[in-house]
Design an enzyme around this catalytic site. Sequence first.
Site, PDB file in Angstrom:
ATOM      1  N   CYS A   2       0.848  -1.177   0.000  1.00  0.00           N
ATOM      2  CA  CYS A   2       0.000   0.000   0.000  1.00  0.00           C
ATOM      3  C   CYS A   2       0.895   1.241   0.000  1.00  0.00           C
ATOM      4  CB  CYS A   2      -0.870   0.019   1.251  1.00  0.00           C
ATOM      5  SG  CYS A   2      -1.550  -1.590   1.643  1.00  0.00           S
ATOM      6  N   ASN A 100       1.691  -0.193   6.410  1.00  0.00           N
ATOM      7  CA  ASN A 100       1.954  -1.133   5.308  1.00  0.00           C
ATOM      8  C   ASN A 100       2.622  -2.347   5.909  1.00  0.00           C
ATOM      9  OD1 ASN A 100       1.091   0.708   3.476  1.00  0.00           O
ATOM     10  ND2 ASN A 100       3.113   1.203   2.660  1.00  0.00           N
ATOM     11  N   GLY A 101       2.338  -3.517   5.370  1.00  0.00           N
ATOM     12  CA  GLY A 101       2.984  -4.723   5.874  1.00  0.00           C
ATOM     13  C   GLY A 101       1.950  -5.676   6.433  1.00  0.00           C
ATOM     14  N   LYS A 491       7.349 -15.931 -22.075  1.00  0.00           N
ATOM     15  CA  LYS A 491       7.903 -14.604 -21.737  1.00  0.00           C
ATOM     16  C   LYS A 491       8.586 -13.996 -22.955  1.00  0.00           C
ATOM     17  CE  LYS A 491       6.345 -13.594 -18.691  1.00  0.00           C
ATOM     18  NZ  LYS A 491       5.577 -14.489 -17.878  1.00  0.00           N
ATOM     19  N   GLU A 494       5.888 -12.971 -25.725  1.00  0.00           N
ATOM     20  CA  GLU A 494       5.026 -11.829 -25.453  1.00  0.00           C
ATOM     21  C   GLU A 494       5.786 -10.511 -25.311  1.00  0.00           C
ATOM     22  OE1 GLU A 494       2.803 -12.038 -21.792  1.00  0.00           O
ATOM     23  OE2 GLU A 494       4.451 -12.997 -20.739  1.00  0.00           O
ATOM     24  N   HIS A 510      10.824 -36.771 -31.786  1.00  0.00           N
ATOM     25  CA  HIS A 510       9.603 -37.295 -32.418  1.00  0.00           C
ATOM     26  C   HIS A 510       9.041 -36.328 -33.458  1.00  0.00           C
ATOM     27  CE1 HIS A 510       9.645 -40.704 -29.754  1.00  0.00           C
ATOM     28  NE2 HIS A 510       9.869 -39.870 -28.738  1.00  0.00           N
ATOM     29  N   LYS A 609      -3.497  -6.532 -19.310  1.00  0.00           N
ATOM     30  CA  LYS A 609      -3.083  -7.113 -18.029  1.00  0.00           C
ATOM     31  C   LYS A 609      -4.145  -8.038 -17.474  1.00  0.00           C
ATOM     32  CE  LYS A 609      -0.337  -7.739 -14.592  1.00  0.00           C
ATOM     33  NZ  LYS A 609       0.713  -8.742 -14.883  1.00  0.00           N
TER      34      LYS A 609
HETATM   35  C1  F6R Z   1       1.933 -13.890 -19.177  1.00  0.00           C
HETATM   36  C2  F6R Z   1       0.721 -13.437 -18.549  1.00  0.00           C
HETATM   37  C3  F6R Z   1      -0.548 -14.132 -18.871  1.00  0.00           C
HETATM   38  C4  F6R Z   1      -1.370 -14.333 -17.596  1.00  0.00           C
HETATM   39  C5  F6R Z   1      -2.750 -14.909 -17.929  1.00  0.00           C
HETATM   40  C6  F6R Z   1      -3.566 -15.203 -16.702  1.00  0.00           C
HETATM   41  O1  F6R Z   1       3.051 -13.183 -18.735  1.00  0.00           O
HETATM   42  O2  F6R Z   1       0.733 -12.511 -17.800  1.00  0.00           O
HETATM   43  O3  F6R Z   1      -0.319 -15.336 -19.499  1.00  0.00           O
HETATM   44  O4  F6R Z   1      -0.658 -15.191 -16.747  1.00  0.00           O
HETATM   45  O5  F6R Z   1      -3.459 -14.014 -18.748  1.00  0.00           O
HETATM   46  O6  F6R Z   1      -3.794 -14.047 -15.965  1.00  0.00           O
HETATM   47  P1  F6R Z   1      -4.253 -14.121 -14.440  1.00  0.00           P
HETATM   48  O7  F6R Z   1      -3.149 -14.753 -13.691  1.00  0.00           O
HETATM   49  O8  F6R Z   1      -4.512 -12.704 -14.061  1.00  0.00           O
HETATM   50  O9  F6R Z   1      -5.490 -14.966 -14.418  1.00  0.00           O
END
Ligand code: F6R
Length: 614
Positions: A2, A100-101, A491, A494, A510, A609
């Site tokens: 926070c 915070n914590g 990683k 993307e 295979h 996100k």
């Molecule tokens: C990859 C990434 C995505 C999320 C996925 C699930 O770096 O961020 O593959 O892992 O969209 O998202 P959450 O975990 O928010 O359900």
Amino acid sequence: MCGIVGYIGKKEALPILLGGLRDLEYRGYDSAGIAVLDDGKIKRIREIGKVDFLVKKIGQQVIKGNLGIAHTRWATHGGVTVPNAHPHTAGEGKLMLVHNGIIENYRELKKELKDQNFESETDSEILAKLIYQNYDAKDKDSLLKAVKKTLPQVRGTYGLLVMHADHPDELVAARLGSPLVIGIGNDENKREYYIASDVTPILPFTKQVTFLDDGEVADIDLAGLKIFNIKDELIAKGITKIEWDKEKAQKNGYENFMLKEIFDQPAVFEDAIRGRINMKEGTAVLGGLAMTPEEMRNIKRIVIVACGTASYAGMIGKYAFERLADIPTEVDISSEFRYRDPVINEKTLVFALSQSGETLDTLMAVREAKRKGATVRSIVNVVGSTIAREAGAGTYIHAGPEIAVASTKAFTNTVAVLLLYALEFGRLRHVTLATGERLLSGLLEIPGKMNRILAEASKIKIIAEKYKNYPNFFFLGRGINYPMAMEGSLKLKETSYIHSEAYPAGEMKHGAIALLSPDFPVLAIMTKNQLYEKMKSGVQEVRARKSKVIVIATEGDEEAKEMADDIIYVPKTMELLEPLLNTIPLQLFAYYVAVGLGRDIDRPRNLAKSVTVE
Ligand code: F6R
């Protein structure tokens, strides 16, 4: 995670606090609150949602005063409600605290308090009440003394700021594991101090700051600033001049959030396991499971539902549950789960993994599993998110806000929680005390080992620079490192938009091996575990096709060095814990390739996100 802001001086506190909260909103934004000492009385206003909602609630109210504290919350204990928002209070509104914590022993402390009038479900309120209980109104130095007396009673972490209506010239701050910075106002004659959980809100007013260190308590008094160390000795602390602009400060000096979040991992990993380890019994304690030992023994099957990076964390969970708890475990991609006929009944435990807690596919999988009678538990980062609420029970991973689209620290913390669950189930079955202790000791060593890898980031940058222009990549692993190969490959895809594929090394022959050529490099995860020799054969097969090979190997492995074009070493750990370390070079490799290619690191193209569509 926070945000804290505080002000004491001659200016109006309210605009400084609100501006500071806005600057800190990136750290947590589910609720916010302020407390200002106005004509001998503290006025407190709190609201859920963004700081703008708080501003709206304050509206036309006149709040005048030169002393105040404020907080923007990222919920850990208790849902997103006004009573759970900070500042918390004690002594009929006389004392206010922002924190915070995590206070681990807050339940025990709560029982001992004389004042049993609680308005929130938070651990922070207990801290406020305890400080007030230790306060002596007859002693003019008592605010500082009460804080100092309280802290040794507390187990956990804190960055805290306390004010008292009878102390108009004083704020008390303390830090253990949760950062606090004190900005020294520019005008020496008019003493003033700006306090915050990072320098961002302080920068518009002053560049001169003092960082509190763990164990320190600061008496921020208009008569002068006094800082005491953990032994309660008055110390002289240096002043640092901050050269960052605001944006850089939010990223804690890193170029972007992804890099910051990669480097956050040792610290937030500790938050994932804090208070969840019982070394004496060699087991884990995850209250969120909410099942009796009998119910846990009755579980015959585990199904993990998740998407993307969370699903790879889930695959590591599968290895752990099968190895430690002997429970057949499946990982289902959430978007597939509800369109087939999953075998689920009341003896099935379903874990829904999600950083955001809002991923629609995973939410739908949760609903489907509940409909079929399974016990569902969430493992989620965002407190109060839809999946956390609908699952009904579960565990938060405490990774703090993850802002970069590519998930990094949420992955490690999800794996940590899954390992703890697997151990808790395992200890009710065949896992011995000694094995439990070994696993827990191994977990406790992880942050230090993560730091050792992070310290070598510049070496990984050089390797990434060398490989950034190849159009294709293979990631290979075996056993527990196969999901890691998938995670490393995702990683890279993307963040850099380079095509890559992940394979279990034994499967290459295979078919996929036909793709190999000198233009098709391979990243092989070859740490020293039970499949090391098998993995070595896989790498030999690759070398025979003249592909370049980057190897992630265990420190001291000279053979691996001879086989590799480039090598990245990681410290030795138990096999089940390897993903917690191996993920870091994979993240850094993807990151530096993407930087080298000039990609938009925190917001890669076509991605969001939180994926709230099907
Ligand atoms: C990859 C990434 C995505 C999320 C996925 C699930 O770096 O961020 O593959 O892992 O969209 O998202 P959450 O975990 O928010 O359900």
